[in-house]
Design a protein around this motif. Sequence first.
Motif, PDB file in Angstrom:
ATOM      1  N   VAL A  94      -6.039 -69.130 -41.376  1.00 36.51           N
ATOM      2  CA  VAL A  94      -6.093 -68.700 -42.768  1.00 36.51           C
ATOM      3  C   VAL A  94      -6.662 -67.291 -42.823  1.00 36.51           C
ATOM      4  O   VAL A  94      -7.752 -67.039 -42.286  1.00 36.51           O
ATOM      5  N   PHE A  95      -5.934 -66.376 -43.464  1.00 34.18           N
ATOM      6  CA  PHE A  95      -6.430 -65.013 -43.625  1.00 34.18           C
ATOM      7  C   PHE A  95      -7.319 -64.921 -44.856  1.00 34.18           C
ATOM      8  O   PHE A  95      -6.999 -65.477 -45.915  1.00 34.18           O
ATOM      9  N   LEU A  96      -8.441 -64.208 -44.722  1.00 34.54           N
ATOM     10  CA  LEU A  96      -9.310 -63.871 -45.846  1.00 34.54           C
ATOM     11  C   LEU A  96      -9.323 -62.344 -45.897  1.00 34.54           C
ATOM     12  O   LEU A  96      -9.803 -61.706 -44.969  1.00 34.54           O
ATOM     13  N   SER A  97      -8.807 -61.759 -46.963  1.00 33.88           N
ATOM     14  CA  SER A  97      -8.704 -60.302 -46.964  1.00 33.88           C
ATOM     15  C   SER A  97      -8.857 -59.714 -48.359  1.00 33.88           C
ATOM     16  O   SER A  97      -8.420 -60.291 -49.349  1.00 33.88           O
ATOM     17  N   SER A  98      -9.478 -58.532 -48.416  1.00 35.25           N
ATOM     18  CA  SER A  98      -9.609 -57.805 -49.679  1.00 35.25           C
ATOM     19  C   SER A  98      -8.364 -56.986 -49.961  1.00 35.25           C
ATOM     20  O   SER A  98      -8.194 -56.467 -51.060  1.00 35.25           O
ATOM     21  N   ARG A  99      -7.481 -56.867 -48.973  1.00 37.34           N
ATOM     22  CA  ARG A  99      -6.239 -56.135 -49.179  1.00 37.34           C
ATOM     23  C   ARG A  99      -5.299 -56.981 -50.028  1.00 37.34           C
ATOM     24  O   ARG A  99      -5.131 -58.177 -49.792  1.00 37.34           O
ATOM     25  N   ASP A 100      -4.699 -56.349 -51.046  1.00 34.07           N
ATOM     26  CA  ASP A 100      -3.899 -57.122 -51.996  1.00 34.07           C
ATOM     27  C   ASP A 100      -2.430 -56.723 -52.020  1.00 34.07           C
ATOM     28  O   ASP A 100      -1.698 -57.076 -52.933  1.00 34.07           O
ATOM     29  N   HIS A 101      -1.981 -55.994 -51.011  1.00 35.00           N
ATOM     30  CA  HIS A 101      -0.574 -55.599 -50.986  1.00 35.00           C
ATOM     31  C   HIS A 101       0.270 -56.795 -50.558  1.00 35.00           C
ATOM     32  O   HIS A 101      -0.077 -57.497 -49.594  1.00 35.00           O
ATOM     33  N   ILE A 159      -9.769 -65.693 -40.691  1.00 35.71           N
ATOM     34  CA  ILE A 159      -9.774 -64.358 -40.102  1.00 35.71           C
ATOM     35  C   ILE A 159      -9.520 -63.272 -41.145  1.00 35.71           C
ATOM     36  O   ILE A 159      -8.665 -63.429 -42.027  1.00 35.71           O
ATOM     37  N   ASP A 160     -10.271 -62.202 -41.041  1.00 41.04           N
ATOM     38  CA  ASP A 160     -10.075 -61.037 -41.901  1.00 41.04           C
ATOM     39  C   ASP A 160      -8.985 -60.163 -41.292  1.00 41.04           C
ATOM     40  O   ASP A 160      -8.682 -60.266 -40.098  1.00 41.04           O
ATOM     41  N   ILE A 161      -8.381 -59.300 -42.106  1.00 38.43           N
ATOM     42  CA  ILE A 161      -7.379 -58.368 -41.575  1.00 38.43           C
ATOM     43  C   ILE A 161      -8.068 -57.160 -40.947  1.00 38.43           C
ATOM     44  O   ILE A 161      -7.775 -56.770 -39.817  1.00 38.43           O
ATOM     45  N   GLN A 162      -8.996 -56.566 -41.700  1.00 36.37           N
ATOM     46  CA  GLN A 162      -9.673 -55.365 -41.218  1.00 36.37           C
ATOM     47  C   GLN A 162     -10.866 -55.751 -40.351  1.00 36.37           C
ATOM     48  O   GLN A 162     -11.880 -56.238 -40.849  1.00 36.37           O
ATOM     49  N   ILE A 214      -5.889 -65.951 -48.394  1.00 41.20           N
ATOM     50  CA  ILE A 214      -6.789 -65.990 -49.538  1.00 41.20           C
ATOM     51  C   ILE A 214      -7.343 -64.587 -49.764  1.00 41.20           C
ATOM     52  O   ILE A 214      -7.906 -63.984 -48.855  1.00 41.20           O
ATOM     53  N   GLN A 215      -7.166 -64.086 -50.974  1.00 36.59           N
ATOM     54  CA  GLN A 215      -7.608 -62.725 -51.267  1.00 36.59           C
ATOM     55  C   GLN A 215      -9.070 -62.708 -51.691  1.00 36.59           C
ATOM     56  O   GLN A 215      -9.534 -63.543 -52.467  1.00 36.59           O
TER      57      GLN A 215
END
Length: 231
Positions: free
Chosen positions: A76-83, A51-54, A99-100
């Motif tokens: 499992v999260f897949l996200s471009s956010r890196d905070h 799942i993506d965050i946005q 996973i970023q």
Amino acid sequence: MFKILLIEDDVTLFTEVKERLDQWSYDVHGIADFSKVFEEFVTLKPDLVLIDIQLPKFDGFHWCRMLRTHSNVPIVFLSSRDHPTDMVMSMQLGADDFIQKPFHFDVLIAKIHAILRRVYNYNTEPIKLKTWCGATIDYEKNTVTHPAGTIELTKNEIYILKLLIEHKNNIVSREHIISSLWDDERFVSDNTLTVNVNRLRKRLDELDLGRFIETKVGQGYLALEEAHYHD
């Protein structure tokens, strides 16, 4: 064939991930209506969720929270956010990994293999029940039952508890837990383990058992038997 629900609104990325996972004989499904993610999840009954965050309508955190009220399926999260707070939040909500983006597909495949192998294979062991500090641990149902009540743990939480109980009264190193839980510690943040253990301890506090999981700074963790506990 394992069913994977890929909750991703980027059509290009969805297509690429699906094609890669299809090559490994995974049955990958997407979301038709992003306002009905939960309903589609219940209908599909996937073995794992990516799942993506946005996302449109509601973010991935919202859906992760909803899925966890219904199921302990690996998430499992897949996200471009890196905070760092994004990863911490995902773990606190019960996700199994983060996973970023952009990510290497070999890393994604390795993590999926490891999670599915851990979640759906270790429960075949003959011993399903274990007693610890007056509680009964059911590794098949992922529950801890105590005179104070019963709690249900996530796959990561029950696995960490299982590992610590197997080595009760002895320190289990952080490295050993990480390599056992995620197979390849090169791809795991040390903070991921900290968040998972803290979440496990918080859940056990509901049964007054969190105090029996001790942190040994710079070494690892250990599960105490009641007779070895000192205030």
